[in-house]
Design an enzyme around this catalytic site. Sequence first.
Site, PDB file in Angstrom:
ATOM      1  N   ASP A  72      66.843  -1.118   0.572  1.00 57.58           N
ATOM      2  CA  ASP A  72      65.845  -2.165   0.785  1.00 57.58           C
ATOM      3  C   ASP A  72      65.572  -2.826  -0.562  1.00 57.58           C
ATOM      4  O   ASP A  72      65.735  -2.201  -1.607  1.00 57.58           O
ATOM      5  CB  ASP A  72      64.543  -1.601   1.370  1.00 57.58           C
ATOM      6  CG  ASP A  72      63.752  -2.657   2.138  1.00 57.58           C
ATOM      7  OD1 ASP A  72      63.602  -2.528   3.372  1.00 57.58           O
ATOM      8  OD2 ASP A  72      63.273  -3.633   1.502  1.00 57.58           O
ATOM      9  N   TYR A  74      64.627 -19.261  12.736  1.00 57.02           N
ATOM     10  CA  TYR A  74      64.804 -17.807  12.867  1.00 57.02           C
ATOM     11  C   TYR A  74      65.715 -17.472  14.046  1.00 57.02           C
ATOM     12  O   TYR A  74      66.664 -16.696  13.919  1.00 57.02           O
ATOM     13  CB  TYR A  74      63.426 -17.146  13.033  1.00 57.02           C
ATOM     14  CG  TYR A  74      63.471 -15.676  13.386  1.00 57.02           C
ATOM     15  CD1 TYR A  74      63.854 -14.729  12.445  1.00 57.02           C
ATOM     16  CD2 TYR A  74      63.117 -15.237  14.668  1.00 57.02           C
ATOM     17  CE1 TYR A  74      63.885 -13.373  12.775  1.00 57.02           C
ATOM     18  CE2 TYR A  74      63.149 -13.893  14.989  1.00 57.02           C
ATOM     19  CZ  TYR A  74      63.529 -12.968  14.046  1.00 57.02           C
ATOM     20  OH  TYR A  74      63.562 -11.627  14.367  1.00 57.02           O
ATOM     21  N   LYS A  98      69.421 -15.718  13.732  1.00 53.68           N
ATOM     22  CA  LYS A  98      69.756 -14.460  14.409  1.00 53.68           C
ATOM     23  C   LYS A  98      70.961 -14.663  15.338  1.00 53.68           C
ATOM     24  O   LYS A  98      71.835 -13.805  15.432  1.00 53.68           O
ATOM     25  CB  LYS A  98      68.571 -13.914  15.213  1.00 53.68           C
ATOM     26  CG  LYS A  98      67.367 -13.509  14.410  1.00 53.68           C
ATOM     27  CD  LYS A  98      67.661 -12.538  13.295  1.00 53.68           C
ATOM     28  CE  LYS A  98      67.479 -11.095  13.646  1.00 53.68           C
ATOM     29  NZ  LYS A  98      67.674 -10.210  12.471  1.00 53.68           N
ATOM     30  N   ASN A 123      59.196  -8.125  21.540  1.00 50.11           N
ATOM     31  CA  ASN A 123      58.169  -8.007  20.488  1.00 50.11           C
ATOM     32  C   ASN A 123      57.862  -6.538  20.210  1.00 50.11           C
ATOM     33  O   ASN A 123      57.360  -5.842  21.095  1.00 50.11           O
ATOM     34  CB  ASN A 123      56.893  -8.721  20.924  1.00 50.11           C
ATOM     35  CG  ASN A 123      57.043 -10.208  20.783  1.00 50.11           C
ATOM     36  OD1 ASN A 123      57.785 -10.840  21.540  1.00 50.11           O
ATOM     37  ND2 ASN A 123      56.379 -10.778  19.798  1.00 50.11           N
ATOM     38  N   ILE A 127      42.711 -17.209  18.075  1.00 49.56           N
ATOM     39  CA  ILE A 127      44.063 -17.322  18.635  1.00 49.56           C
ATOM     40  C   ILE A 127      44.496 -18.780  18.588  1.00 49.56           C
ATOM     41  O   ILE A 127      43.736 -19.664  18.973  1.00 49.56           O
ATOM     42  CB  ILE A 127      44.061 -16.890  20.134  1.00 49.56           C
ATOM     43  CG1 ILE A 127      43.528 -15.465  20.287  1.00 49.56           C
ATOM     44  CG2 ILE A 127      45.418 -17.052  20.776  1.00 49.56           C
ATOM     45  CD1 ILE A 127      44.443 -14.401  19.800  1.00 49.56           C
ATOM     46  N   ARG A 172      54.329 -12.188  26.379  1.00 48.15           N
ATOM     47  CA  ARG A 172      55.267 -11.424  25.561  1.00 48.15           C
ATOM     48  C   ARG A 172      55.584 -10.083  26.220  1.00 48.15           C
ATOM     49  O   ARG A 172      54.816  -9.573  27.031  1.00 48.15           O
ATOM     50  CB  ARG A 172      54.675 -11.156  24.166  1.00 48.15           C
ATOM     51  CG  ARG A 172      54.500 -12.427  23.322  1.00 48.15           C
ATOM     52  CD  ARG A 172      55.841 -12.992  22.881  1.00 48.15           C
ATOM     53  NE  ARG A 172      55.736 -14.200  22.100  1.00 48.15           N
ATOM     54  CZ  ARG A 172      55.741 -15.446  22.599  1.00 48.15           C
ATOM     55  NH1 ARG A 172      55.819 -15.642  23.900  1.00 48.15           N
ATOM     56  NH2 ARG A 172      55.666 -16.496  21.817  1.00 48.15           N
TER      57      ARG A 172
HETATM   58  N1  LIG Z   1      59.449  -6.711  14.619  1.00 42.79           N
HETATM   59  C1  LIG Z   1      59.893  -7.332  15.700  1.00 42.79           C
HETATM   60  O1  LIG Z   1      59.143  -7.583  16.672  1.00 42.79           O
HETATM   61  C2  LIG Z   1      61.343  -7.728  15.792  1.00 42.79           C
HETATM   62  C3  LIG Z   1      61.799  -8.282  17.008  1.00 42.79           C
HETATM   63  C4  LIG Z   1      63.119  -8.661  17.099  1.00 42.79           C
HETATM   64  C5  LIG Z   1      63.983  -8.476  16.035  1.00 42.79           C
HETATM   65  N2  LIG Z   1      63.522  -7.946  14.876  1.00 42.79           N
HETATM   66  C6  LIG Z   1      64.480  -7.794  13.769  1.00 42.79           C
HETATM   67  O2  LIG Z   1      64.464  -6.449  13.304  1.00 42.79           O
HETATM   68  C7  LIG Z   1      64.732  -6.414  11.903  1.00 42.79           C
HETATM   69  C8  LIG Z   1      63.644  -5.619  11.209  1.00 42.79           C
HETATM   70  O3  LIG Z   1      62.395  -6.235  11.494  1.00 42.79           O
HETATM   71  P1  LIG Z   1      61.009  -5.619  11.009  1.00 42.79           P
HETATM   72  O4  LIG Z   1      59.997  -6.001  12.006  1.00 42.79           O
HETATM   73  O5  LIG Z   1      61.192  -4.197  10.633  1.00 42.79           O
HETATM   74  O6  LIG Z   1      60.762  -6.504   9.715  1.00 42.79           O
HETATM   75  P2  LIG Z   1      60.209  -6.086   8.281  1.00 42.79           P
HETATM   76  O7  LIG Z   1      59.964  -7.359   7.564  1.00 42.79           O
HETATM   77  O8  LIG Z   1      59.108  -5.107   8.390  1.00 42.79           O
HETATM   78  O9  LIG Z   1      61.454  -5.346   7.638  1.00 42.79           O
HETATM   79  C9  LIG Z   1      62.531  -6.002   7.080  1.00 42.79           C
HETATM   80  C10 LIG Z   1      62.925  -5.256   5.825  1.00 42.79           C
HETATM   81  O10 LIG Z   1      64.048  -5.914   5.264  1.00 42.79           O
HETATM   82  C11 LIG Z   1      63.876  -5.946   3.867  1.00 42.79           C
HETATM   83  N3  LIG Z   1      64.621  -7.064   3.313  1.00 42.79           N
HETATM   84  C12 LIG Z   1      64.379  -8.381   3.511  1.00 42.79           C
HETATM   85  N4  LIG Z   1      65.238  -9.110   2.793  1.00 42.79           N
HETATM   86  C13 LIG Z   1      66.026  -8.237   2.120  1.00 42.79           C
HETATM   87  C14 LIG Z   1      67.087  -8.384   1.208  1.00 42.79           C
HETATM   88  N5  LIG Z   1      67.500  -9.585   0.810  1.00 42.79           N
HETATM   89  N6  LIG Z   1      67.692  -7.271   0.727  1.00 42.79           N
HETATM   90  C15 LIG Z   1      67.267  -6.038   1.096  1.00 42.79           C
HETATM   91  N7  LIG Z   1      66.249  -5.836   1.953  1.00 42.79           N
HETATM   92  C16 LIG Z   1      65.640  -6.921   2.454  1.00 42.79           C
HETATM   93  C17 LIG Z   1      62.382  -6.117   3.655  1.00 42.79           C
HETATM   94  O11 LIG Z   1      61.993  -5.700   2.349  1.00 42.79           O
HETATM   95  C18 LIG Z   1      61.816  -5.248   4.751  1.00 42.79           C
HETATM   96  O12 LIG Z   1      61.561  -3.945   4.298  1.00 42.79           O
HETATM   97  C19 LIG Z   1      64.793  -7.875  11.430  1.00 42.79           C
HETATM   98  O13 LIG Z   1      66.144  -8.249  11.362  1.00 42.79           O
HETATM   99  C20 LIG Z   1      64.110  -8.639  12.561  1.00 42.79           C
HETATM  100  O14 LIG Z   1      64.631  -9.929  12.682  1.00 42.79           O
HETATM  101  C21 LIG Z   1      62.226  -7.566  14.724  1.00 42.79           C
END
Ligand SMILES: NC(=O)c1ccc[n+]([C@@H]2O[C@H](COP(=O)([O-])OP(=O)(O)OC[C@H]3O[C@@H](n4cnc5c(N)ncnc54)[C@H](O)[C@@H]3O)[C@@H](O)[C@H]2O)c1
Length: 295
Positions: free
Chosen positions: A31, A138, A142, A163, A190, A198
């Site tokens: 990370d 976004y 993706k 979500n 809101i 959702r």
């Molecule tokens: N949380 C949700 O509801 C949700 C829903 C659908 C998809 N996602 C996907 O799941 C994945 C994780 O989401 P999350 O909710 O844990 O988000 P988050 O922001 O909590 O975690 C993402 C992590 O990636 C790290 N990161 C970002 N850019 C980076 C880089 N350049 N190099 C190294 N590390 C990097 C951040 O430091 C963070 O710790 C993402 O790809 C997100 O698009 C999340």
Amino acid sequence: MNVLVAGAAGFIGSSVVKKLLECGYCVLAVDKVNTEYLSNENFAFFQRDIIKDDLEDIFKNYQIDYIIHLAGVSNVGLSITNPEYDAQVNIVGTINILNLAKKYKIKKLLTASSAAIYGNTNSFPIQETNIPNPISPYGLSKLTMEKYIKLLDIPYIIFRCSNVYGKKESGCDIITKFDNLMKNNKEIVISGDGTNVRDFIYVKDVAKAFVKALTAPVENEVINLSTGIGISIKDLINIMSKIYDYNQEITYTPVVKDYDIQTSILSNNKLLTLFPAFANTLTDLENGIRNIRYE
Ligand SMILES: NC(=O)c1ccc[n+]([C@@H]2O[C@H](COP(=O)([O-])OP(=O)(O)OC[C@H]3O[C@@H](n4cnc5c(N)ncnc54)[C@H](O)[C@@H]3O)[C@@H](O)[C@H]2O)c1
């Protein structure tokens, strides 16, 4: 088995890491931010940026069996204000990981795509066969990430997550936000009228799915990771108000963000067909909220 988890300090990543360790995997955590982790003999942390830093030494020094790629921009709003950054992380960062995955012949790559790729649609719940039509940078990044993964000849599973909610101090999901506000008896504002719908899935269920899917005989699939149940923001507030004994008036502002999808409910038929054991273990929303409330 060695699993490289990119985005290991994040909301979903940290939950996946815990589950992997519980299940006896060795975790190579990557990370860009340092984390509170974790003195565990099966855990090593590498503070690296997947856009700028070379990760190849990790692949050279450890025999990586699997990759769970969860590093990314997960915030639709940020993708609007800074689409270049969103594309850098979600597309270029992913390509960097894919190149190493291919070179070092990993067994399978798992990643989290998003309900955002579908955009607005009229038929619910949304099946994986629906034609994607993202309405935010976004969603587009993706979807592009998905396409790159499919182009390369690496076994993969792409989970399109709905979500995700759950406890994390920095949690930015709406349920964690309401948890903080309701616990402190603060006002809730809101944007919109609260009719947005959702499909909320508990982060521990998401972690379970990723870990289960690593070694399951399933590959090269795109799978919705969801409950298949929709709830409006208004109804969510009503449920939470009872659990938190919260009585404040809610303020609804007319500001509706035009990148906000109105209704997002993802069918989980494919998930439950490929992984039938999930049918009885998905956390019911009220129980998930109670877990957060009393954790
Ligand atoms: N949380 C949700 O509801 C949700 C829903 C659908 C998809 N996602 C996907 O799941 C994945 C994780 O989401 P999350 O909710 O844990 O988000 P988050 O922001 O909590 O975690 C993402 C992590 O990636 C790290 N990161 C970002 N850019 C980076 C880089 N350049 N190099 C190294 N590390 C990097 C951040 O430091 C963070 O710790 C993402 O790809 C997100 O698009 C999340």
